[in-house]
Design a protein around this motif. Structure first.
Motif, PDB file in Angstrom:
ATOM      1  N   GLN A 124       0.882  -1.199   0.066  1.00  0.00           N
ATOM      2  CA  GLN A 124       0.002   0.020  -0.043  1.00  0.00           C
ATOM      3  C   GLN A 124       0.822   1.113  -0.032  1.00  0.00           C
ATOM      4  OE1 GLN A 124      -3.137  -0.937  -0.349  1.00  0.00           O
ATOM      5  NE2 GLN A 124      -2.119  -3.015  -0.238  1.00  0.00           N
ATOM      6  N   VAL A 125       1.998   1.114   0.709  1.00  0.00           N
ATOM      7  CA  VAL A 125       3.069   2.441   0.939  1.00  0.00           C
ATOM      8  C   VAL A 125       3.577   2.544  -0.585  1.00  0.00           C
ATOM      9  CG1 VAL A 125       4.866   3.374   1.874  1.00  0.00           C
ATOM     10  CG2 VAL A 125       3.018   2.118   3.375  1.00  0.00           C
ATOM     11  N   VAL A 126       3.996   1.630  -1.188  1.00  0.00           N
ATOM     12  CA  VAL A 126       4.585   1.758  -2.453  1.00  0.00           C
ATOM     13  C   VAL A 126       3.608   2.341  -3.385  1.00  0.00           C
ATOM     14  CG1 VAL A 126       5.751   0.452  -4.310  1.00  0.00           C
ATOM     15  CG2 VAL A 126       6.309   0.014  -2.238  1.00  0.00           C
ATOM     16  N   GLU A 127       2.494   1.789  -3.479  1.00  0.00           N
ATOM     17  CA  GLU A 127       1.499   2.241  -4.518  1.00  0.00           C
ATOM     18  C   GLU A 127       0.927   3.585  -4.155  1.00  0.00           C
ATOM     19  OE1 GLU A 127      -1.730  -0.767  -4.271  1.00  0.00           O
ATOM     20  OE2 GLU A 127      -0.457  -2.278  -5.408  1.00  0.00           O
ATOM     21  N   ALA A 128       1.340   4.142  -3.083  1.00  0.00           N
ATOM     22  CA  ALA A 128       0.752   5.390  -2.618  1.00  0.00           C
ATOM     23  C   ALA A 128       1.920   6.425  -2.820  1.00  0.00           C
ATOM     24  CB  ALA A 128       0.324   5.518  -1.255  1.00  0.00           C
ATOM     25  N   GLY A 129       3.022   5.770  -3.160  1.00  0.00           N
ATOM     26  CA  GLY A 129       4.182   6.778  -3.700  1.00  0.00           C
ATOM     27  C   GLY A 129       5.357   6.731  -2.572  1.00  0.00           C
ATOM     28  N   GLY A 130       5.459   5.965  -1.786  1.00  0.00           N
ATOM     29  CA  GLY A 130       6.695   5.583  -1.067  1.00  0.00           C
ATOM     30  C   GLY A 130       6.562   6.367   0.247  1.00  0.00           C
ATOM     31  N   TYR A 131       7.748   6.542   1.168  1.00  0.00           N
ATOM     32  CA  TYR A 131       7.832   7.174   2.331  1.00  0.00           C
ATOM     33  C   TYR A 131       8.080   8.826   2.269  1.00  0.00           C
ATOM     34  CZ  TYR A 131       8.877   2.578   4.293  1.00  0.00           C
ATOM     35  OH  TYR A 131       8.803   1.145   4.655  1.00  0.00           O
ATOM     36  N   GLY A 132       8.360   9.098   1.015  1.00  0.00           N
ATOM     37  CA  GLY A 132       8.336  10.571   1.059  1.00  0.00           C
ATOM     38  C   GLY A 132       9.988  10.985   0.579  1.00  0.00           C
ATOM     39  N   PRO A 133      10.447  12.281   0.850  1.00  0.00           N
ATOM     40  CA  PRO A 133      11.740  12.734   0.770  1.00  0.00           C
ATOM     41  C   PRO A 133      12.693  12.027   1.551  1.00  0.00           C
ATOM     42  CG  PRO A 133      10.364  14.620   0.887  1.00  0.00           C
ATOM     43  CD  PRO A 133       9.377  13.272   1.358  1.00  0.00           C
ATOM     44  N   VAL A 134      13.869  11.602   1.038  1.00  0.00           N
ATOM     45  CA  VAL A 134      14.866  11.116   1.810  1.00  0.00           C
ATOM     46  C   VAL A 134      15.975  12.213   2.558  1.00  0.00           C
ATOM     47  CG1 VAL A 134      15.110   9.003   0.414  1.00  0.00           C
ATOM     48  CG2 VAL A 134      16.697  11.164  -0.107  1.00  0.00           C
ATOM     49  N   VAL A 135      16.688  11.897   3.488  1.00  0.00           N
ATOM     50  CA  VAL A 135      17.589  12.812   4.082  1.00  0.00           C
ATOM     51  C   VAL A 135      18.695  12.961   3.459  1.00  0.00           C
ATOM     52  CG1 VAL A 135      18.894  13.316   6.135  1.00  0.00           C
ATOM     53  CG2 VAL A 135      16.793  12.055   6.354  1.00  0.00           C
ATOM     54  N   SER A 136      19.012  13.924   2.647  1.00  0.00           N
ATOM     55  CA  SER A 136      20.285  13.913   1.834  1.00  0.00           C
ATOM     56  C   SER A 136      21.409  14.648   2.503  1.00  0.00           C
ATOM     57  CB  SER A 136      19.973  15.154   0.863  1.00  0.00           C
ATOM     58  OG  SER A 136      19.690  16.444   1.323  1.00  0.00           O
ATOM     59  N   ALA A 137      21.507  14.937   3.735  1.00  0.00           N
ATOM     60  CA  ALA A 137      22.618  15.262   4.590  1.00  0.00           C
ATOM     61  C   ALA A 137      23.488  14.076   4.707  1.00  0.00           C
ATOM     62  CB  ALA A 137      22.277  15.833   5.855  1.00  0.00           C
ATOM     63  N   GLY A 138      24.764  14.152   5.128  1.00  0.00           N
ATOM     64  CA  GLY A 138      25.718  12.989   5.292  1.00  0.00           C
ATOM     65  C   GLY A 138      25.708  12.650   6.650  1.00  0.00           C
ATOM     66  N   VAL A 139      25.433  13.796   7.627  1.00  0.00           N
ATOM     67  CA  VAL A 139      25.505  13.500   8.998  1.00  0.00           C
ATOM     68  C   VAL A 139      24.622  14.599   9.736  1.00  0.00           C
ATOM     69  CG1 VAL A 139      26.759  13.426  11.245  1.00  0.00           C
ATOM     70  CG2 VAL A 139      27.709  12.495   9.039  1.00  0.00           C
ATOM     71  N   LEU A 140      23.819  14.242  10.438  1.00  0.00           N
ATOM     72  CA  LEU A 140      23.118  15.228  11.367  1.00  0.00           C
ATOM     73  C   LEU A 140      23.316  14.954  12.975  1.00  0.00           C
ATOM     74  CD1 LEU A 140      19.783  15.324   9.213  1.00  0.00           C
ATOM     75  CD2 LEU A 140      21.466  17.107   9.376  1.00  0.00           C
ATOM     76  N   LYS A 141      23.490  15.930  13.503  1.00  0.00           N
ATOM     77  CA  LYS A 141      24.014  15.695  15.145  1.00  0.00           C
ATOM     78  C   LYS A 141      22.960  16.691  16.014  1.00  0.00           C
ATOM     79  CE  LYS A 141      28.944  15.144  13.845  1.00  0.00           C
ATOM     80  NZ  LYS A 141      30.143  15.706  14.106  1.00  0.00           N
ATOM     81  N   PRO A 142      22.976  16.324  17.334  1.00  0.00           N
ATOM     82  CA  PRO A 142      22.237  17.134  18.143  1.00  0.00           C
ATOM     83  C   PRO A 142      22.661  18.775  18.038  1.00  0.00           C
ATOM     84  CG  PRO A 142      22.483  15.053  19.107  1.00  0.00           C
ATOM     85  CD  PRO A 142      23.329  15.118  17.921  1.00  0.00           C
ATOM     86  N   GLY A 143      21.707  19.568  17.916  1.00  0.00           N
ATOM     87  CA  GLY A 143      22.197  20.955  17.728  1.00  0.00           C
ATOM     88  C   GLY A 143      21.996  21.625  16.486  1.00  0.00           C
ATOM     89  N   ASN A 144      21.929  20.540  15.378  1.00  0.00           N
ATOM     90  CA  ASN A 144      21.829  21.071  14.065  1.00  0.00           C
ATOM     91  C   ASN A 144      20.334  21.499  14.017  1.00  0.00           C
ATOM     92  OD1 ASN A 144      23.806  18.345  12.408  1.00  0.00           O
ATOM     93  ND2 ASN A 144      24.225  20.295  13.223  1.00  0.00           N
TER      94      ASN A 144
END
Length: 507
Positions: free
Chosen positions: A162-182
């Motif tokens: 159902q998720v695939v047929e609805a278009g998937g999970y949405g945008p992916v995270v393009s950052a290489g690393v995300l940390k607390p404080g970002n």
């Protein structure tokens, strides 16, 4: 007694099917299985059509057979000869579908040579006998694995479709690393992605705050990663998996479940190579779990997949170095420096230790080197202080290791193929608890001798080395792992070639 034209039809059709089906009809004097008249035959035909309907919901090809096509064949068979041919054709069709549902559509070793598992195939006659029982429909429903794991995977397959047929999970995270404080849009994307995956932080903030740290840690825990709250490359590679990738992994896991569709043992050991873990399971409940190091990614060092029976443990083991390691790794070292790997003893054909200074290693090649290598018991022994044996032609077993630092890593593929355990002593205590009153004291007393001691298990235990990149926990949540050996990718390709199809949405 069947009419002559029906028997002729059966006889003609038997030339086009395997010998098992032919023998079955001959043993029954060509009696029909499907095309007779009356409630019993109606029930069998209904069961066959239900088996066809079950194929796609079990992640199997929907295009091989159709209900409409089979019904049309049945209606078209109006003569005795046509009914005879049809009866045999329906038997062949049912056997193929039943086997696909019960033990898989693929032959695993043909797809991945490192899968050495013996699939529990059933005889053709068993399928035909059982579908003629009192409850053909119930029998058909019992064909797929009846485990909670398989049921959870089936549910996940449906939801992911159902998720695939609805278009998937949405945008992916393009950052290489995300940390607390970002802060910023990428943090918001991470938060949204985690929420879709079932790790809702309860906030819409685009700041990497405490709520997001908790969500990331929860995801990392379930993903088998270090729980540091930082969305680094390993974490993001799993967060960014597409719904299609997850659906493919689930369908592959369902096929893998079918390959092992047999009793696993009330108590058994389950080693998931893709999860880098080993556990003891009692009556379906995990009672012990430890991290594991598996074979390295190189083709000749990957851990194989198979099942066997653990018979004993060896405390203070010697390491009899496998021949391939002797000639490919240690012989070249000793040719350069005769004192290399000095912890290893040189053993001749009579089992005697040979002084190294008495040997000119440069005179030998991999094909004519006449010695074995053995490492005596010690804390520095490559096997550590205990190994767990399920004798097999692959020379694979579970063992301790002096290289404890490797267990702190997320990706733990470093061995020559055997399985190293992070908590081997506790593993031993858990195994011994059923046969001695004080397993820790008993084990330590053997260990303190410093000598190699074999301790037999009074009740041998089935061991299953598996490779699951998608699996359900006890609550039904599906967890995903990286396909480190590229095995599931090959299995998916083979399933796709058989007709298993997905809506290819990658987002």
């Amino acid at each position: 007694m069947q009419g002559m034209s029906f028997r002729q039809g059966v006889a003609m059709a038997l030339a086009d099917v395997d010998s098992g089906i032919a023998d079955y009809y001959r043993s029954r004097d060509f009696a029909p299985v499907w095309t007779g008249e009356g409630p019993a035959y109606d029930a069998r035909r209904s069961a066959l059509l239900e088996a066809v309907r079950m194929m796609p919901e079990n992640g199997l090809p929907a295009s091989l057979y159709t209900v409409e096509g089979l019904v049309s064949q049945m209606r078209a068979a109006t003569s005795g000869q046509a009914r005879g041919r049809l009866d045999v054709e329906l038997s062949a069709t049912f056997i193929r579908i039943a086997r696909d549902l019960q033990t898989g559509i693929l032959t695993p070793h043909d797809v991945v040579p490192e899968i050495l598992r013996k699939v529990p195939l059933r005889d053709s006659s068993q399928y035909l006998d059982l579908v003629q029982g009192n409850d053909p429909l119930g029998y058909v429903h019992s064909l797929p694995p009846q485990t909670a794991q398989y049921a959870y995977l089936m549910k996940a397959r449906y939801q992911l479709q159902q998720v695939v047929e609805a278009g998937g999970y949405g945008p992916v995270v393009s950052a290489g690393v995300l940390k607390p404080g970002n802060a910023g849009a990428e943090v918001g994307t991470l938060r949204n992605r985690l929420a879709v995956l079932g790790y809702d932080s309860g906030s819409l903030s685009t700041s990497y705050d405490a709520s997001l740290i908790s969500a990331v840690k929860a995801f990392q825990k379930d993903a088998g990663l270090t729980e540091d709250g930082v969305a680094g490359p390993a974490t993001l590679s799993l967060v960014n998996r597409t719904a299609t990738e997850n659906l493919e992994a689930v369908i592959v896991a369902m096929e893998r479940e079918r390959w092992i569709n047999r009793p696993l043992g009330e108590r058994h050991i389950w080693v998931n190579l893709a999860d880098f873990s080993a556990k003891i399971v009692d009556d379906g409940v995990t009672t012990f779990r430890t991290r594991a190091v598996i074979g390295a990614r190189q083709e000749n060092r990957q851990s194989p997949e198979f099942s066997d029976v653990m018979e004993y443990m060896s405390i203070n083991p010697s390491w009899n170095v496998p021949r391939s390691i002797v000639v490919n790794e240690y012989l070249p070292q000793m040719q350069q420096d005769p004192s290399a790997a000095s912890q290893l003893e040189l053993i001749d054909a009579r089992g005697q230790v040979v002084p190294r200074q008495a040997v000119d290693f440069t005179q030998y090649t991999a094909s004519n080197f006449p010695f074995d290598l053995r490492e005596p018991p010690s804390e520095r022994n490559a096997l550590g202080l205990v190994k767990f044996m399920f004798p097999n032609p692959n020379n694979i077993y579970l063992h301790d290791t002096p290289s404890k630092y490797l267990f702190a890593k997320d990706m733990r593929a470093y061995s020559h193929g055997c399985i190293r355990l992070a908590q081997p002593f506790d593993f031993a205590y858990a195994l011994l608890a059923r046969q001695v009153s004080d397993p820790q004291q008993y084990f330590q007393s053997k260990l303190d001798t410093g000598k190699q001691v074999q301790v037999n298990l009074k009740q041998p235990i089935q061991v299953h080395l598996v490779y699951r990149t998608a699996f359900a926990d006890g609550y039904g949540r599906i967890h995903y792992r990286n396909d480190i050996y590229n095995r599931d990718a090959r299995i998916w390709q083979a399933l796709s070639a058989q007709g298993v199809a997905l809506t290819q949405v990658r987002s």
